[in-house]
Each structure stands twice: as C-alpha cells, then as structure tokens.
Design a protein around this motif. Structure first.
Motif, PDB file in Angstrom:
ATOM      1  N   TYR A   1      11.185 -11.510  72.125  1.00  0.00           N
ATOM      2  CA  TYR A   1      10.732 -10.180  71.703  1.00  0.00           C
ATOM      3  C   TYR A   1      10.698 -10.079  70.176  1.00  0.00           C
ATOM      4  CZ  TYR A   1      11.377  -8.594  76.512  1.00  0.00           C
ATOM      5  OH  TYR A   1      11.286  -8.448  77.877  1.00  0.00           O
ATOM      6  N   HIS A   2       9.748  -9.325  69.688  1.00  0.00           N
ATOM      7  CA  HIS A   2       9.678  -9.007  68.267  1.00  0.00           C
ATOM      8  C   HIS A   2      10.244  -7.599  68.097  1.00  0.00           C
ATOM      9  CE1 HIS A   2       7.452 -12.620  67.281  1.00  0.00           C
ATOM     10  NE2 HIS A   2       6.740 -12.404  68.366  1.00  0.00           N
ATOM     11  N   VAL A   3      11.440  -7.543  67.568  1.00  0.00           N
ATOM     12  CA  VAL A   3      12.206  -6.301  67.502  1.00  0.00           C
ATOM     13  C   VAL A   3      12.100  -5.713  66.100  1.00  0.00           C
ATOM     14  CG1 VAL A   3      14.473  -5.239  67.830  1.00  0.00           C
ATOM     15  CG2 VAL A   3      13.824  -7.265  69.182  1.00  0.00           C
ATOM     16  N   VAL A   4      11.771  -4.430  66.031  1.00  0.00           N
ATOM     17  CA  VAL A   4      11.812  -3.704  64.767  1.00  0.00           C
ATOM     18  C   VAL A   4      12.905  -2.653  64.881  1.00  0.00           C
ATOM     19  CG1 VAL A   4      10.574  -2.281  63.101  1.00  0.00           C
ATOM     20  CG2 VAL A   4       9.363  -4.080  64.342  1.00  0.00           C
ATOM     21  N   VAL A   5      13.933  -2.789  64.059  1.00  0.00           N
ATOM     22  CA  VAL A   5      15.053  -1.857  64.050  1.00  0.00           C
ATOM     23  C   VAL A   5      14.742  -0.758  63.038  1.00  0.00           C
ATOM     24  CG1 VAL A   5      17.512  -1.556  63.629  1.00  0.00           C
ATOM     25  CG2 VAL A   5      16.677  -3.673  64.684  1.00  0.00           C
ATOM     26  N   ALA A   6      14.642   0.472  63.519  1.00  0.00           N
ATOM     27  CA  ALA A   6      14.420   1.630  62.647  1.00  0.00           C
ATOM     28  C   ALA A   6      15.725   2.410  62.582  1.00  0.00           C
ATOM     29  CB  ALA A   6      13.289   2.499  63.182  1.00  0.00           C
ATOM     30  N   SER A   7      16.468   2.201  61.503  1.00  0.00           N
ATOM     31  CA  SER A   7      17.811   2.776  61.388  1.00  0.00           C
ATOM     32  C   SER A   7      17.761   4.152  60.736  1.00  0.00           C
ATOM     33  CB  SER A   7      18.709   1.844  60.572  1.00  0.00           C
ATOM     34  OG  SER A   7      18.396   1.937  59.194  1.00  0.00           O
ATOM     35  N   GLY A   8      18.935   4.751  60.590  1.00  0.00           N
ATOM     36  CA  GLY A   8      19.028   6.068  59.987  1.00  0.00           C
ATOM     37  C   GLY A   8      19.185   6.060  58.491  1.00  0.00           C
ATOM     38  N   GLU A   9      19.238   4.874  57.877  1.00  0.00           N
ATOM     39  CA  GLU A   9      19.449   4.786  56.439  1.00  0.00           C
ATOM     40  C   GLU A   9      18.182   5.132  55.661  1.00  0.00           C
ATOM     41  OE1 GLU A   9      22.780   1.771  55.342  1.00  0.00           O
ATOM     42  OE2 GLU A   9      21.355   0.702  56.628  1.00  0.00           O
ATOM     43  N   GLU A  10      18.339   5.338  54.355  1.00  0.00           N
ATOM     44  CA  GLU A  10      17.206   5.672  53.509  1.00  0.00           C
ATOM     45  C   GLU A  10      16.249   4.495  53.305  1.00  0.00           C
ATOM     46  OE1 GLU A  10      15.677   8.082  52.090  1.00  0.00           O
ATOM     47  OE2 GLU A  10      17.008   9.653  52.774  1.00  0.00           O
ATOM     48  N   GLY A  11      16.745   3.312  53.389  1.00  0.00           N
ATOM     49  CA  GLY A  11      15.880   2.169  53.131  1.00  0.00           C
ATOM     50  C   GLY A  11      16.347   0.950  53.886  1.00  0.00           C
ATOM     51  N   PRO A  12      15.570  -0.119  53.825  1.00  0.00           N
ATOM     52  CA  PRO A  12      14.328  -0.231  53.062  1.00  0.00           C
ATOM     53  C   PRO A  12      13.169   0.518  53.725  1.00  0.00           C
ATOM     54  CG  PRO A  12      14.679  -2.222  54.330  1.00  0.00           C
ATOM     55  CD  PRO A  12      15.897  -1.376  54.526  1.00  0.00           C
ATOM     56  N   ARG A  13      12.237   1.018  52.901  1.00  0.00           N
ATOM     57  CA  ARG A  13      11.097   1.740  53.428  1.00  0.00           C
ATOM     58  C   ARG A  13      10.049   0.796  54.001  1.00  0.00           C
ATOM     59  NH1 ARG A  13      12.153   6.787  54.924  1.00  0.00           N
ATOM     60  NH2 ARG A  13      13.194   7.972  53.286  1.00  0.00           N
ATOM     61  N   ALA A  14       9.929  -0.380  53.422  1.00  0.00           N
ATOM     62  CA  ALA A  14       9.024  -1.393  53.957  1.00  0.00           C
ATOM     63  C   ALA A  14       9.797  -2.284  54.923  1.00  0.00           C
ATOM     64  CB  ALA A  14       8.433  -2.226  52.830  1.00  0.00           C
ATOM     65  N   ILE A  15       9.105  -2.812  55.911  1.00  0.00           N
ATOM     66  CA  ILE A  15       9.762  -3.643  56.911  1.00  0.00           C
ATOM     67  C   ILE A  15      10.271  -4.939  56.282  1.00  0.00           C
ATOM     68  CG2 ILE A  15       9.378  -5.012  58.994  1.00  0.00           C
ATOM     69  CD1 ILE A  15       7.515  -2.880  60.002  1.00  0.00           C
ATOM     70  N   SER A  16      11.555  -5.233  56.501  1.00  0.00           N
ATOM     71  CA  SER A  16      12.178  -6.452  56.019  1.00  0.00           C
ATOM     72  C   SER A  16      12.582  -7.310  57.207  1.00  0.00           C
ATOM     73  CB  SER A  16      13.407  -6.129  55.163  1.00  0.00           C
ATOM     74  OG  SER A  16      13.061  -5.322  54.052  1.00  0.00           O
ATOM     75  N   THR A  17      12.721  -8.595  56.985  1.00  0.00           N
ATOM     76  CA  THR A  17      13.063  -9.525  58.061  1.00  0.00           C
ATOM     77  C   THR A  17      14.541  -9.865  58.014  1.00  0.00           C
ATOM     78  OG1 THR A  17      10.848 -10.490  58.026  1.00  0.00           O
ATOM     79  CG2 THR A  17      12.582 -11.793  59.066  1.00  0.00           C
TER      80      THR A  17
END
Length: 400
Positions: free
Chosen positions: A42-58
């Motif tokens: 699976y390609h997982v994108v974790v969208a957390s509650g923190e302010e950043g990073p705003r761009a997707i990081s690996t």
C-alpha cells in the motif's frame, strides 16, 4: 511518495490529530501500522494534526513495495490560544481540515484509516467516507477512564470518547485493535477486527552489548507521563524501601518533573537512587533503555489498562532491556517470569519491592540471558513486517 504519485496511484489515507513521525506514543503506533501496510504494497499518506510539513514528505527506511509519506494539516494547532477558541474547535471544527484535504485530492484514497479524534473528528470523517464510497477503518488503542480526563464522567472529553468507542467505531468497515480486550469488544458487535500490538522496526534496530554505566547493584528506567495510569509513586516508594535496607539501586525517570514525582510518591524528599531526568527525545530513548538492567511498568488492572497496551513495553524488549511489570492487557503473552523479565504479582510498592529483591539476586549471566530473550521476543512479536498479511486481509475485506 510525492504529490504526483498520489494523483496516479491507488493510495490509502491514515489520518488523525496526532503528531507524526515523532512526539507521542501514538506517533510510534501510526509509524508501525503504516509501515506494515507499506510492506503489503500500500502507498500510505499520513495526514497528521501538526502544522507541517505542508508538502508531502517521504518516510525513509520502510521495507516493502509500498511507501509511507506524510504531511501536516494543522488540526491540533488551528484552535488558537484562548480556552473558548479551543473549546469551539474541539466541538465543531475538529476534522474539517482533514475532509477539506481529502476533497482536494484528484484521486480518492482506496481506504481511510483514522487514529484518534473521538466523536467530533469521526463525525466529519464518516460523512465524507459515506458520501465518497470510501471504506473507513479505525485504529483503536485505548478506552479512557473518565477520572483521567478533564471534566470527569460528564465532561466533553469523556462523552466524546464514549460516543466514538460505542457508536462511531463499531460502524466502521473494520477495526485495528491494539489489545485482545478491544478485539473481543468489537468482534462481539459484529465488526471486522484484527488485533495488532504496538509495532516498530525491530529487525533493523541495532542492539549491541549492554552499555550499563551505573555503579548501582540494580539500575531501573521509567519512561512516560504517568498521570493516573502508571503507578510511578509506588515505584519510587519501592526503591526507597530497598534503599533503606542497604541495597544500591537506581531508578532513572524520564518524563515528569521532580515536583511531580515527589507529589506522586507522597514524599518530601526523593530517595538517593531516584534520578529525575526530565523529558527525552524519542530518538534518544534506545540509549537510555540499554543503560538499564530493567524497565518498570506498574498499572492497576482496570479497564483502561486492559484495553490499552504500553508501547514502552515493546520498545524495551526491542532494545534488549527486560521488563519488570504486573500483567495487564496482553503483557502475559510476551512476558514470562525469569525469561523476558520479571512478573510482579500485584501493583503495590510491597509486591514490587519483593520483585526488586529478586532482581538484585540475579547473577550477571541470568541478566544477560534475559536481555537475549527480550530481544528475541520483540523480533518475533513486535516487528511491523509480521503483521502485514493480517492488515492487508482486513483492508481487502473492507473494500466495497
């Protein structure tokens, strides 16, 4: 995985008002589950509650054909500083930034997995998933005791938590439960469930010989924010009792302040062997663990302890440090007396002191054997790769 990859591939969203990839015990939980999913492809994108990073990081170092990427949506910091603003955010807005982000994606995720957020967050997320035909799964890791929450039994935090546990989570397409207690509860309601304890990358964690530097006969370590969960006061009083009997024993405490520890123990002065070291970055925890003979976990066997599972137990064993603990949750599946550590029959200072006496009598060869057994248990039971098939099966069963 970059933003173009999200647009082109089947991907999974792992969301919630948590910190990522560091900062909380929950951070480690999400890293472990996300890594297991990546190990399954699976390609997982974790969208957390923190302010950043705003761009997707690996997230680097994940083993498998999939990937783990992350960004911060600012859910936990958007409420402002005032008490009123925080209350309004919690009651009305929590989760809106997450669904706005999901709406903005050119390709919908195949699944959404949620960690935390309680009823308000779940309300927004469930509506979005139903509207878009995306299966929603919940990663459930604890059942709060109202005495541990601000406002108590009738407070908004407890009411929100109970609503999530009893109404929203059972209506998800699947549950990832951290303990057999939660597994049994949701399975009894007819929900698809898989039980996954706390996991981490045990296999690549380098553990050499013990690096014990203390001169004491016995060196102990405690990590955490005890609140009313961990019986840190009883631990300190047990050390005081052993110390008064002439043994050289040290307890290194990371997390609370000296004042907090003294208040929890009910002592005007802490024992000589109690060393309060304050907060420690999560990345520095392995070194501190390896310097100790044992880590210590002591909890009352109440619902909150049976439903949860202490992440620090797994981290201790993974670093080759045996554990002294009473058996709550599923610890008895992994902790055998005299093998991976020592089992305390109860949770009082008297019963803990008895176990500490036994630890003092262990020969160096016995302690070394426990270290090896602790590490072996962690490799078998807490490496994230081992749970990839179970999680993959749950997600595939949840597809519409």
């Amino acid at each position: 995985m970059d933003e173009s990859t999200v647009r082109q591939r089947d991907w999974l969203a792992y969301v919630g008002p948590f910190q990522f990839p560091w900062g909380q015990p929950g951070s480690r939980r999400v890293v472990g589950i996300a890594s297991s999913l990546a190990s399954s492809g699976y390609h997982v994108v974790v969208a957390s509650g923190e302010e950043g990073p705003r761009a997707i990081s690996t997230l680097e170092g994940v083993d498998g054909p999939g990937s783990v990427s992350y960004l911060g949506l600012g859910e936990t910091s958007s409420a402002g500083g005032s008490l009123l603003a925080r209350a309004v955010h919690f009651a009305v807005r929590l989760g809106r930034r997450t669904v706005d982000w999901l709406d903005a994606q050119p390709v919908r995720p195949s699944h959404v997995v949620v960690y935390g957020g309680a009823a308000q967050y779940m309300l927004h997320l469930r509506r979005w998933c139903r509207r878009n035909g995306v299966p929603l799964l919940a990663d459930v890791v604890e059942w709060y005791d109202p005495r541990h929450l601000r406002g108590g039994f009738l407070g908004p935090l407890h009411l929100s938590s109970e609503s999530a546990m009893r109404y929203f989570y059972p209506r998800c397409a699947g549950i990832i439960a951290i303990s057999s207690y939660l597994e049994g509860y949701y399975r009894g309601l007819g929900t698809k469930v898989v039980r996954i304890p706390p996991t981490l990358d045990v296999r690549t964690l380098r553990v050499g010989p013990a690096v014990r530097r203390q001169a004491a006969d016995l060196s102990l370590v405690y990590f955490g924010t005890p609140g009313r969960k961990d019986l840190l006061g009883a631990m300190v009083r047990a050390v005081d009792r052993i110390e008064r009997q002439g043994a050289a024993i040290e307890l290194h405490i990371y997390g609370p302040t000296t004042t907090q520890v003294r208040d929890l123990a009910g002592l005007e002065r802490l024992p000589k062997g109690v060393d309060v070291r304050g907060r420690l970055a999560q990345q520095e925890m392995p070194q501190a663990l390896r310097e100790a003979d044992f880590s210590v976990i002591l909890r009352r066997p109440e619902r909150f302890a049976q439903a949860g599972f202490p992440t620090k137990f797994c981290e201790s064993l993974a670093n080759g440090t045996p554990v002294i603990a009473n058996l709550t949750s599923d610890l008895g599946d992994y902790l055998r007396h005299g093998v991976e550590g020592l089992v305390c029959d109860g949770w009082s200072e008297t019963e803990l002191a008895e176990v500490l006496h036994a630890a003092l009598e262990l020969a160096p060869a016995q302690r070394d054997a426990m270290r090896g057994a602790a590490r072996a248990q962690a490799l078998e039971s807490f490496d994230y790769r081992g749970y990839a098939p179970q999680l993959s099966a749950l997600l595939e069963a949840a597809r519409p």
